[in-house]
Scaffold this active site. Structure first.
Site, short mmCIF file in Angstrom:
data_model
loop_
_atom_site.label_atom_id
_atom_site.label_comp_id
_atom_site.label_asym_id
_atom_site.label_seq_id
_atom_site.Cartn_x
_atom_site.Cartn_y
_atom_site.Cartn_z
N GLU A 166 0.16 3.70 1.67
CA GLU A 166 0.16 4.18 3.05
C GLU A 166 1.49 3.88 3.74
O GLU A 166 1.82 4.50 4.76
CB GLU A 166 -0.99 3.56 3.84
CG GLU A 166 -2.36 4.07 3.47
CD GLU A 166 -2.65 5.48 3.98
OE1 GLU A 166 -2.06 5.86 5.02
OE2 GLU A 166 -3.44 6.19 3.35
N TYR A 219 -2.21 0.18 10.35
CA TYR A 219 -2.40 -0.46 9.05
C TYR A 219 -1.12 -0.38 8.23
O TYR A 219 -0.65 -1.39 7.68
CB TYR A 219 -3.54 0.22 8.31
CG TYR A 219 -3.67 -0.16 6.85
CD1 TYR A 219 -4.32 -1.34 6.47
CD2 TYR A 219 -3.13 0.66 5.85
CE1 TYR A 219 -4.42 -1.69 5.13
CE2 TYR A 219 -3.23 0.31 4.52
CZ TYR A 219 -3.88 -0.86 4.15
OH TYR A 219 -3.97 -1.21 2.83
N SER A 253 0.82 -1.22 0.00
CA SER A 253 0.00 0.00 0.00
C SER A 253 0.85 1.27 0.00
O SER A 253 1.93 1.32 0.62
CB SER A 253 -0.90 0.00 1.24
OG SER A 253 -1.52 1.26 1.43
#
Length: 337
Positions: A133, A155, A131
Site C-alpha cells: 500500500e 495506513y 506494505s
C-alpha cells in the site's frame, strides 16, 4: 542453543503462521497480545493443542505498540534473537476513520519498538512488516524495491514512516533491520472484514441459503494476491541473511476483485452477478488502482518464490469457509485451518 523470537501481532493471520513456522524450527516464541474482554488467540489454538508445543515453545505476554515502557520491559526480559513487528491497525479503509490511532500504532509504534531494542543494548535481528500500500498511486509497473512510494491512505502513510525508520536505525545504529514489502497475502485465517475473506465467507453462506446478498465497494481494483503461509517464510529468510536489506514479496501477477468473485462463486456453481451489489460506503476516499510486485530480488537473494497462485488460493479459501460453516452447523466447531 535455542533461539528466541518476539512477535508483535502474534494473534493475527501472519503472526499465527509465523509462530507455527518458528516452533517447527525449534524456536522459543514470545508473542505480544493486547488485553481484550474476549478470547483473541483462536488462530494460535491449533499450536497449543499440537504435540509440537510439548516443550512449551510459545509464550504470550500482554503489551501494546502504544506502550513504550511496556515494550522496553519485555525486550529486556526476553532478550530475543529475532523480533518480528507484525502488529498494526491493518485495515486500510478503517485507517481513514481512525487516522490518528493508525499513525500512532503503525508508525510511532515501530519507533517505540526500535528504541526499546536500542536502549536494551542487545542486537536482535529485526523484521518490519511493510506494505505494498506504500506504493499507492503507483509510479511504475511492476513495483520493485526502488519504486518511489506514493501512499494513498493514513495506513500507507504510517507504513512509509515505519519503513524509513527501519532504514534510519539500520544506517544510524548498525541494526540488522529489514523491511519486507509484502503485497496482499490471504488465507483461511484472514480477518472476515478483509475483502477476500468477506467474499469467501459470503460464498459459503449464500450457497447454504443463509445469506442473500454481498455488498462491496470497488470490484475493479487490482491486487497482487499470494498465500500468507508462504509469505511468512520470506520474513524468516530475511533475518537469516548476513546483512539486512529490503525485499518485495509478491507473485508478479495482478487480479481484480471481480476476478476473485468469479472464481470464488464459480467454485460452488454460482454466478456472482446474482448476489453482489455495490455499496458506495465501501469506497475509499483515495483508491489504489493496481498493485503488482516484482519478487526477483527475494528469489535471487533469499531463494524464495510463491507456489500457490491466485486461482488455487481463491478455491482454497472457499473450501475452508464451506467446511467451517459445515462444522458450525454440525455443532463440531473447529478453529480456522
Amino acid at each position: 542453543m535455542t533461539k528466541k523470537a518476539l512477535i508483535t501481532g502474534v494473534t493475527g493471520q501472519d503472526g499465527s503462521y509465523l509462530t507455527e513456522l518458528l516452533v517447527e524450527k525449534g524456536y522459543e516464541v514470545h508473542g505480544i497480545i493486547r488485553r481484550a474482554s474476549t478470547f483473541n488467540t483462536g488462530r494460535l489454538d491449533p499450536l497449543y493443542a499440537s504435540p509440537q508445543d510439548t516443550n512449551k515453545q510459545l509464550h504470550l505476554h500482554y503489551g501494546d505498540l502504544s506502550d513504550g515502557s511496556g515494550l522496553s520491559r519485555l525486550i529486556a526480559e526476553i532478550q530475543p534473537d529475532e523480533v518480528y513487528n507484525l502488529g498494526a491497525q491493518s485495515h486500510v479503509r478503517v485507517s481513514f476513520d481512525a487516522p490518528e490511532y493508525t499513525a500512532d500504532v503503525d508508525g510511532t509504534g515501530t519507533i517505540r519498538l526500535l528504541e526499546a531494542i536500542r536502549q536494551a543494548g542487545i542486537q536482535p535481528r529485526f523484521y518490519q512488516a511493510s506494505s505494498s500500500e506504500m506504493y499507492g498511486k503507483v509510479l511504475e509497473i511492476p513495483q520493485t524495491e526502488t519504486t518511489p512510494f506514493y501512499p494513498r491512505s493514513p495506513y500507507a502513510c504510517a507504513k512509509v514512516f515505519s519503513y524509513w525508520a527501519v532504514v534510519n536505525y539500520r544506517e544510524s545504529y548498525g541494526m540488522h533491520a529489514s523491511n519486507g514489502i509484502l503485497f496482499n497475502h490471504e488465507s483461511p485465517r484472514r480477518g472476515e472484514t478483509f475483502v477476500t475473506r468477506k467474499i469467501t465467507r459470503a460464498v459459503a453462506h449464500i450457497k447454504a441459503g443463509l445469506q442473500k446478498k454481498l455488498y462491496l465497494g470497488n470490484i475493479d481494483a487490482k491486487r497482487d494476491w499470494g498465500y500468507a503461509k508462504e509469505y511468512v517464510e520470506a520474513m524468516w529468510l530475511m533475518l537469516q541473511q548476513p546483512t539486512s536489506d529490503d525485499y518485495v514479496v509478491a507473485t508478479n501477477e495482478t487480479h481484480s476483485v471481480r476476478e476473485f468473485l468469479e472464481i470464488a462463486f464459480g467454485h460452488v456453481g454460482l454466478n456472482y452477478e446474482d448476489f453482489v451489489e455495490i455499496d458506495p460506503r465501501y469506497y475509499r476516499p483515495a483508491e489504489v488502482d493496481i498493485l503488482i510486485g516484482d519478487y526477483t530480488k527475494a528469489k535471487e537473494k533469499l531463494g524464495w518464490e510463491p507456489k500457490v497462485r491466485f486461482a488455487d488460493l481463491t478455491r482454497l479459501m472457499v473450501e475452508a469457509d464451506v467446511k467451517l460453516l459445515h462444522d458450525h452447523q454440525a455443532g463440531n466447531i473447529k478453529v480456522r485451518s
